[in-house]
Design a protein around this motif. Sequence first.
Motif, PDB file in Angstrom:
ATOM      1  N   GLY A   1      -7.343   0.796  -3.373  1.00 45.46           N
ATOM      2  CA  GLY A   1      -6.674   1.481  -4.478  1.00 45.46           C
ATOM      3  C   GLY A   1      -7.646   2.269  -5.333  1.00 45.46           C
ATOM      4  O   GLY A   1      -7.372   3.404  -5.729  1.00 45.46           O
TER       5      GLY A   1
ATOM      6  N   CYS B   1      -5.447   7.420   2.718  1.00 46.29           N
ATOM      7  CA  CYS B   1      -4.015   7.443   2.409  1.00 46.29           C
ATOM      8  C   CYS B   1      -3.113   7.132   3.590  1.00 46.29           C
ATOM      9  O   CYS B   1      -1.896   7.014   3.418  1.00 46.29           O
ATOM     10  CB  CYS B   1      -3.613   8.804   1.857  1.00 46.29           C
ATOM     11  SG  CYS B   1      -4.490   9.215   0.367  1.00 46.29           S
TER      12      CYS B   1
ATOM     13  N   ASN C   1      -7.682   6.206  -6.134  1.00 41.74           N
ATOM     14  CA  ASN C   1      -7.732   6.701  -7.509  1.00 41.74           C
ATOM     15  C   ASN C   1      -8.890   7.673  -7.711  1.00 41.74           C
ATOM     16  O   ASN C   1      -8.745   8.717  -8.341  1.00 41.74           O
ATOM     17  CB  ASN C   1      -7.905   5.539  -8.487  1.00 41.74           C
ATOM     18  CG  ASN C   1      -6.648   4.710  -8.628  1.00 41.74           C
ATOM     19  OD1 ASN C   1      -5.607   5.040  -8.060  1.00 41.74           O
ATOM     20  ND2 ASN C   1      -6.732   3.627  -9.381  1.00 41.74           N
TER      21      ASN C   1
ATOM     22  N   GLY D   1       0.819  -1.212   0.000  1.00 41.13           N
ATOM     23  CA  GLY D   1       0.000   0.000   0.000  1.00 41.13           C
ATOM     24  C   GLY D   1       0.849   1.256   0.000  1.00 41.13           C
ATOM     25  O   GLY D   1       0.597   2.199  -0.755  1.00 41.13           O
TER      26      GLY D   1
ATOM     27  N   TYR E   1       2.275   1.771  -3.307  1.00 41.15           N
ATOM     28  CA  TYR E   1       1.299   2.319  -4.255  1.00 41.15           C
ATOM     29  C   TYR E   1       1.230   3.838  -4.130  1.00 41.15           C
ATOM     30  O   TYR E   1       1.196   4.550  -5.135  1.00 41.15           O
ATOM     31  CB  TYR E   1      -0.081   1.705  -4.018  1.00 41.15           C
ATOM     32  CG  TYR E   1      -1.082   2.101  -5.064  1.00 41.15           C
ATOM     33  CD1 TYR E   1      -0.990   1.607  -6.363  1.00 41.15           C
ATOM     34  CD2 TYR E   1      -2.120   2.981  -4.774  1.00 41.15           C
ATOM     35  CE1 TYR E   1      -1.900   1.979  -7.332  1.00 41.15           C
ATOM     36  CE2 TYR E   1      -3.039   3.354  -5.741  1.00 41.15           C
ATOM     37  CZ  TYR E   1      -2.930   2.852  -7.014  1.00 41.15           C
ATOM     38  OH  TYR E   1      -3.829   3.217  -7.973  1.00 41.15           O
TER      39      TYR E   1
ATOM     40  N   PHE F   1      -7.388  -4.893  -1.214  1.00 43.77           N
ATOM     41  CA  PHE F   1      -6.321  -3.994  -1.653  1.00 43.77           C
ATOM     42  C   PHE F   1      -6.771  -3.181  -2.857  1.00 43.77           C
ATOM     43  O   PHE F   1      -6.599  -1.962  -2.919  1.00 43.77           O
ATOM     44  CB  PHE F   1      -5.075  -4.804  -2.000  1.00 43.77           C
ATOM     45  CG  PHE F   1      -3.875  -3.951  -2.281  1.00 43.77           C
ATOM     46  CD1 PHE F   1      -2.986  -3.625  -1.266  1.00 43.77           C
ATOM     47  CD2 PHE F   1      -3.638  -3.468  -3.560  1.00 43.77           C
ATOM     48  CE1 PHE F   1      -1.881  -2.825  -1.518  1.00 43.77           C
ATOM     49  CE2 PHE F   1      -2.533  -2.666  -3.818  1.00 43.77           C
ATOM     50  CZ  PHE F   1      -1.649  -2.346  -2.805  1.00 43.77           C
ATOM     51  N   LEU F   2      -7.353  -3.874  -3.813  1.00 41.84           N
ATOM     52  CA  LEU F   2      -7.815  -3.181  -5.013  1.00 41.84           C
ATOM     53  C   LEU F   2      -8.909  -2.169  -4.687  1.00 41.84           C
ATOM     54  O   LEU F   2      -8.946  -1.074  -5.254  1.00 41.84           O
ATOM     55  CB  LEU F   2      -8.341  -4.190  -6.041  1.00 41.84           C
ATOM     56  CG  LEU F   2      -7.275  -4.997  -6.769  1.00 41.84           C
ATOM     57  CD1 LEU F   2      -7.915  -6.056  -7.652  1.00 41.84           C
ATOM     58  CD2 LEU F   2      -6.398  -4.076  -7.618  1.00 41.84           C
TER      59      LEU F   2
ATOM     60  N   VAL G   1      -0.621   6.297 -12.204  1.00 43.47           N
ATOM     61  CA  VAL G   1      -1.901   5.859 -11.670  1.00 43.47           C
ATOM     62  C   VAL G   1      -3.093   6.463 -12.419  1.00 43.47           C
ATOM     63  O   VAL G   1      -4.061   5.768 -12.730  1.00 43.47           O
ATOM     64  CB  VAL G   1      -1.975   6.245 -10.173  1.00 43.47           C
ATOM     65  CG1 VAL G   1      -3.386   6.122  -9.665  1.00 43.47           C
ATOM     66  CG2 VAL G   1      -1.026   5.371  -9.371  1.00 43.47           C
TER      67      VAL G   1
END
Lengths: 200, 200
Positions: free
Chosen positions: B156, B185, B160, B95, B98, B152-153, B108
């Motif tokens: 993400g 975050c 995004n 994370g 990322y 996780f996705l 991204v």
Amino acid sequence: MKTERIPAAERREQILDAAARVFGERGYAGSTTDQVAQAAGISQPYVVRMFGSKEKLFNEVLDRAAGQLETLFRETLAEAERRKLSGASRKEFLGLAYLDLVEQGHIVLPLMQAFLLGHDPAIGANAREGFLRVYRLLRDEAGLGVDGATEFLAGGMLINTLLTMRMAELYDADPDARELVDRACGSKVEIMLDATRAGR
Amino acid sequence: MKTERIPAAERREQILDAAARVFGERGYAGSTTDQVAQAAGISQPYVVRMFGSKEKLFNEVLDRAAGQLETLFRETLAEAERRKLSGASRKEFLGLAYLDLVEQGHIVLPLMQAFLLGHDPAIGANAREGFLRVYRLLRDEAGLGVDGATEFLAGGMLINTLLTMRMAELYDADPDARELVDRACGSKVEIMLDATRAGR
DNA sequence: GTCTATAAGTGGATAGAC
DNA sequence: GTCTATCCACTTATAGAC
């Protein structure tokens, strides 16, 4: 072309429906007012005339979709209240309601498209404000708290992304796609499949 | 205009960088090849000439970004290996990586933009494939499993979405926006703020 | 390797008839 | 309330000079 003459208010709704589908599918910049017009079965200039401009039309679609989302969440919350659902199961209940929303029309996709328009002064501000309203609703009214609301939104954004990506198109062809879509949608996978298939 | 004459391969990279920024910001349909050209400091026809078409350019940006993402994740995994991190902390480590990716450039956002293009035959297929590769990487190579990879996705996609929405613009003005961005975050909020501010 | 000029097409918006 | 015709601005792509 010879279109039936119907009251402006009703036509307005038709156009908004059509626009929600078109914008939801191709995004704001990727859509033309003519595509909206065709989807609504009327002429392109009429669309523009009715709403003033493409941008105003999009903003109306956005406001309407956000309103529908909030209304559904509030109704769902009231229902959860009646059933005396608490914390975790309330969150799950809302999740199911969200999937219903995906099904029942073209509400989720235009919202998602709006979230990609942060750079646009007018639309961007509108999108941020709508997102925050939903966040507050989840955190406070639904009582999910900061963590619960964030998790909920994260799951929602994954669903939205899979939808706009049309991941369900690979549902039968790719076991991993299937697994991912299944996991994201839980028991309501069918909705996702229908939504993806309808869009073509 | 009098542009410095540099090797094609190098110019290519410059254009790809510029295109990643522009496409990441305004999406595929919302960007013009001229905006890319200006961002790269060259003429519009040269951009088209170098890549054949706008669509080919976008696909190259997409492939490159997906490649960079995968590379970073693999490197991060190797590093996690060295540190002997297990399950949960490995996920956290990824994370953080990322978020670094969000910082270090324009990787991204173009990916996210591509996810909204499911309706486009070529780009859509490319985007789905890339997304699945990352899913597999997280599930198998990172050992997060189905649940861990999905979570996780989801996180993400929330990041995004907040990014494309430019939610961080409200960071100082709206406590709820701040709370949400902070939560999404974790310790690396600054990155999000920088990324949002840079884009203007 | 890079530009200028420009062709060809598209799309939002306006005018005005019915 | 709705259409047809049309203008004009913008955008991608090509041609050809330097």
